[in-house]
Enzyme design. Sequence first.
Site, PDB file in Angstrom:
ATOM      1  N   HIS A  36       0.849  -1.194   0.000  1.00  0.00           N
ATOM      2  CA  HIS A  36       0.000   0.000   0.000  1.00  0.00           C
ATOM      3  C   HIS A  36       0.886   1.246   0.000  1.00  0.00           C
ATOM      4  O   HIS A  36       1.831   1.337   0.795  1.00  0.00           O
ATOM      5  CB  HIS A  36      -0.899  -0.020   1.232  1.00  0.00           C
ATOM      6  CG  HIS A  36      -1.817   1.160   1.296  1.00  0.00           C
ATOM      7  ND1 HIS A  36      -2.963   1.240   0.539  1.00  0.00           N
ATOM      8  CD2 HIS A  36      -1.740   2.306   2.000  1.00  0.00           C
ATOM      9  CE1 HIS A  36      -3.552   2.394   0.777  1.00  0.00           C
ATOM     10  NE2 HIS A  36      -2.840   3.064   1.664  1.00  0.00           N
TER      11      HIS A  36
ATOM     12  N   ASP B  83      -6.985  -2.076   4.359  1.00  0.00           N
ATOM     13  CA  ASP B  83      -5.634  -1.548   4.640  1.00  0.00           C
ATOM     14  C   ASP B  83      -5.333  -1.462   6.135  1.00  0.00           C
ATOM     15  O   ASP B  83      -4.672  -0.528   6.601  1.00  0.00           O
ATOM     16  CB  ASP B  83      -5.466  -0.151   4.006  1.00  0.00           C
ATOM     17  CG  ASP B  83      -5.613  -0.185   2.490  1.00  0.00           C
ATOM     18  OD1 ASP B  83      -5.257  -1.210   1.889  1.00  0.00           O
ATOM     19  OD2 ASP B  83      -6.080   0.817   1.916  1.00  0.00           O
TER      20      ASP B  83
END
Length: 216
Positions: free
Chosen positions: A112, A148
Amino acid sequence: MSESLALAVLISGSGSNLQAIIDAIENGRLDAKIKTVVCNNPQAHGLQRAAKHGLPTRVFDHRDYPDREHYDATLQQYLQSLAPDYIVLAGYMRILSPAFINAFEHRVLNIHPSLLPAYKGLDTHQRALANGETRHGVSIHLVTAELDDGPVLLQANFPIAAGDSVEDLQARGHRLEHQMYPQLLGWISEGKLNIDVNGRILYEQIPLEQPLHFNP
Ligand code: GRF
């Protein structure tokens, strides 16, 4: 590990992280085998990269499925048939359902473009710039049902300079990303970093604090 680490790599786009993993395997830096490259987008450039290296590819176009549940169930069945050690999300732009995550608990990794837990979700570079951040970076984490949000395994950061654009941050982040997945997967395949069945992360031979900070 006596056998190479078996990977399924999931992509949606360019596949430059996939390429970095392929390159690391081909030049002997990473003892792993990519059992499949899965993509939800038939036009993704990453599919060509995989084909060029003789890797099996499989497209599951999300537009062919009525909803996420059906899509993920098909994906899950396919991946279970290959029994990879890890599912590596490399620019896979779809949210995975909790049922899928549970089926591969502690075995799904994601990269990410932010210093998690900051800037979950999309447009991380824009938001970091808009907030006047002075540092930005990349995180690899275990995937959990929250977007996430899983435990961070490896993080790298870089300074934001005055006048930097989104493209500057993107390029800087990508350069790090391309080193980070091969590095992390290498540690896993060498048994230096273990993720046990309870999701506990054990850094056995890497004398650094958790999460690991990556210094290229
Ligand atoms: C990367 O920036 C990654 O952090 C994000 O998606 C992008 C994928 O790039 N999750 P690529 O397809 O590997 O080039």
